[in-house]
Design a protein around this motif. Structure first.
Motif, PDB file in Angstrom:
ATOM      1  N   VAL A   1       2.225 -30.630 -25.144  1.00 49.69           N
ATOM      2  CA  VAL A   1       1.058 -31.163 -25.838  1.00 49.69           C
ATOM      3  C   VAL A   1       0.133 -31.787 -24.804  1.00 49.69           C
ATOM      4  CG1 VAL A   1       0.222 -32.790 -27.568  1.00 49.69           C
ATOM      5  CG2 VAL A   1       2.374 -31.560 -27.949  1.00 49.69           C
ATOM      6  N   LEU A   2      -1.120 -31.348 -24.814  1.00 50.03           N
ATOM      7  CA  LEU A   2      -2.100 -31.851 -23.847  1.00 50.03           C
ATOM      8  C   LEU A   2      -2.910 -32.952 -24.504  1.00 50.03           C
ATOM      9  CD1 LEU A   2      -3.321 -28.413 -22.418  1.00 50.03           C
ATOM     10  CD2 LEU A   2      -1.214 -29.702 -21.927  1.00 50.03           C
ATOM     11  N   GLY A   3      -2.655 -34.190 -24.103  1.00 51.08           N
ATOM     12  CA  GLY A   3      -3.330 -35.345 -24.667  1.00 51.08           C
ATOM     13  C   GLY A   3      -2.401 -36.166 -25.528  1.00 51.08           C
ATOM     14  N   ALA A   4      -2.357 -37.486 -25.272  1.00 50.11           N
ATOM     15  CA  ALA A   4      -1.499 -38.386 -26.046  1.00 50.11           C
ATOM     16  C   ALA A   4      -2.341 -39.348 -26.863  1.00 50.11           C
ATOM     17  CB  ALA A   4      -0.562 -39.156 -25.120  1.00 50.11           C
ATOM     18  N   GLY A   5      -3.424 -38.817 -27.451  1.00 47.47           N
ATOM     19  CA  GLY A   5      -4.138 -39.553 -28.481  1.00 47.47           C
ATOM     20  C   GLY A   5      -3.426 -39.363 -29.813  1.00 47.47           C
ATOM     21  N   VAL A   6      -4.062 -39.768 -30.879  1.00 50.40           N
ATOM     22  CA  VAL A   6      -3.410 -39.684 -32.187  1.00 50.40           C
ATOM     23  C   VAL A   6      -3.132 -38.236 -32.576  1.00 50.40           C
ATOM     24  CG1 VAL A   6      -3.731 -40.154 -34.650  1.00 50.40           C
ATOM     25  CG2 VAL A   6      -4.301 -41.904 -32.967  1.00 50.40           C
TER      26      VAL A   6
END
Length: 474
Positions: free
Chosen positions: A29-34
């Motif tokens: 998963v690219l990005g650890a935002g919501v």
């Protein structure tokens, strides 16, 4: 080559869960935002092994609460502020993760329009020249019913971003402000509407705005997560496992023509690290994805969408005050000032932070050209710029100020804007933005009908997770 292998020695990544539904498959998963955390959470529950790459040194993306520098435990919400009662995915996660909610109270707003300072009481005329006869004494809610709600049936259910070809042909080339004029709104009404709703109405496409209006038409209460909205991504990260989240890893290349898919990132030491996975969920905002080498390139319409989709600029100027002085005039609720000045709206967050404190906490919430003007000030100038404009309608503000915090979203290197606005002529991009490309899936508020909301991030993350689970390699 082992999945999630990389060129330097490291601990095993993507620990996942002990479930077997995912059949041992691994997702990057690219990005650890919501959005990314939501996708990872759902995939882990289904037994997939998941690793997240995040360029920042924190999780949460555009859900960010700043606590340093404020008194009485108060804080600034730099990104997401509100949760609508129609945002069922956020509310479901709040229940699942044990988060408490506080409701924003209702109240009367102060208006400062055309240099006039006033409160609007029911049945009283607006002190604004040029309003049409049907607008002169009507409330903003009444006018919303006339110009917006009355057309809902025509637009159907756009929750998946679908409009008929006739509607697209009729409205795709106009802004929301132009649409209001088409419905009979007077020129004098448009600045009032923009003051209440934000100046992005002069930029955003009519279809994008109407989509948001229809899907949230039953919104009647507004919430905030107790302790800060960033507790949502923090709890999701706990569920996913911080060992599975690699901070300080900036994605620089996606190689997707073979299985496994390969992603190359640079770590905190600027060293390239290679990751292989069965699937990739990309939640990067498209202004960031433009800088990522994609091999081979996605189809041309996807590449054009990545190049053309923009994030609206927004400026946040938070002011902590000695008292909640606006209450002395009976002003309250979320909007304690609705203005056509460069500081736009003032939102009061005091009641959902520390209702027992006498101190206040509000934000000047600017967007579009006003945000550009705010961001054009040097960082040292932004406080004076904000307070000088507020002083026109709250003359006591400088004596009341305790602390100030500012942020400009277009200057944020990990976002380059605050939320996605589909501009006139861009409606075709919505379906393309969310379309999977082989084993690469797309999430983020820019791929959801709830663009700009935590609801949109969760909606898109859950959708992308479902697409991974349903993937059939043709």
């Amino acid at each position: 080559m082992a999945l999630f292998s990389w060129t330097s020695t490291a601990a095993l990544l993507g620990c996942g869960t002990d479930k077997t539904d995912g059949k041992g498959q691994r997702v990057l998963v690219l990005g650890a935002g919501v959005a990314g955390l939501s996708a990872a959470h759902e995939l882990q529950k289904a037994g997939y092994s998941v690793t997240l790459l995040e360029g920042r040194e924190r999780i949460g993306g555009r859900v960010w609460s700043v606590r340093e520098g404020f008194q009485d435990g108060m804080f600034a919400e730099i990104g997401a502020v509100r949760i609508a009662s129609t945002h069922h995915r956020v509310l479901d996660y709040a229940e699942e993760l044990g988060l408490e909610l506080d409701e924003f109270p209702s109240g009367d707003s102060l208006y400062y329009i055309g240099g006039q300072r006033f409160l609007k009481r029911e049945g009283e005329a607006w002190p604004i020249d040029g309003l049409a006869d049907n607008e002169k004494t009507a409330s903003l809610g009444d006018l919303w019913g006339m110009y917006v709600q009355s057309r809902f049936d025509e637009f159907g259910d756009p929750s998946q971003g679908e409009f008929s070809a006739d509607l697209v042909a009729q409205y795709d080339d106009v802004t929301w402000a132009e649409y209001l004029r088409q419905q009979g709104a007077s020129e004098a009404f448009i600045p009032l509407y923009a003051a209440d709703n934000g100046t992005e109405v002069h930029a955003i496409g009519a279809l994008a705005w109407m989509m948001a209006e229809v899907i949230d038409k039953d919104w009647d209460q507004t919430y905030h997560i107790r302790g800060g909205n960033d507790t949502l991504p923090k709890r999701l990260a706990e569920e996913v496992g911080m060992a599975n989240i690699l901070l300080g890893h900036k994605v620089v290349r996606i190689e997707h023509d073979t299985h496994p898919v390969t992603v190359v990132a640079t770590d905190a030491n600027n060293k390239e690290v290679r990751f292989d996975a069965d699937y990739v969920v990309c939640t990067l905002p498209f202004p960031l994805l433009r800088d990522v080498e994609i091999t081979p390139k996605f189809p041309q319409d996807k590449m054009d969408t990545i190049a053309g989709l923009q994030l609206m600029n927004a400026g946040r100027g938070y002011v902590q005050t000695r008292t909640r002085f606006w209450k002395e005039e009976g002003i309250g609720g979320l909007r304690i000032a609705v203005t056509d000045t460069p500081v736009e709206r003032l939102w009061d967050l005091s009641e959902v932070q520390n209702p027992g404190s006498e101190k206040g906490m509000f934000v000047s919430y600017t967007m579009y050209k006003n945000a550009d003007a705010y961001c054009g000030q040097s960082q040292d100038q932004r406080e004076a710029y904000t307070l000088d404009h507020i002083e026109k309608f709250y003359p006591q503000i400088k004596a009341e100020k305790l602390a100030f915090y500012h942020h400009c979203w277009k200057d944020d290197p990990w976002a380059r804007g605050a939320w996605t606005d589909y501009l006139p002529g861009q409606w075709w991009m919505f379906a393309v933005a969310r379309r999977p490309e082989g084993r690469v899936f797309f999430a983020g508020e820019h791929t959801s009908a709830w663009a700009g909301w935590m609801e949109g991030a969760i909606d898109s993350g859950q959708r992308a997770a479902d697409e991974v689970m349903q993937f059939v390699d043709e």
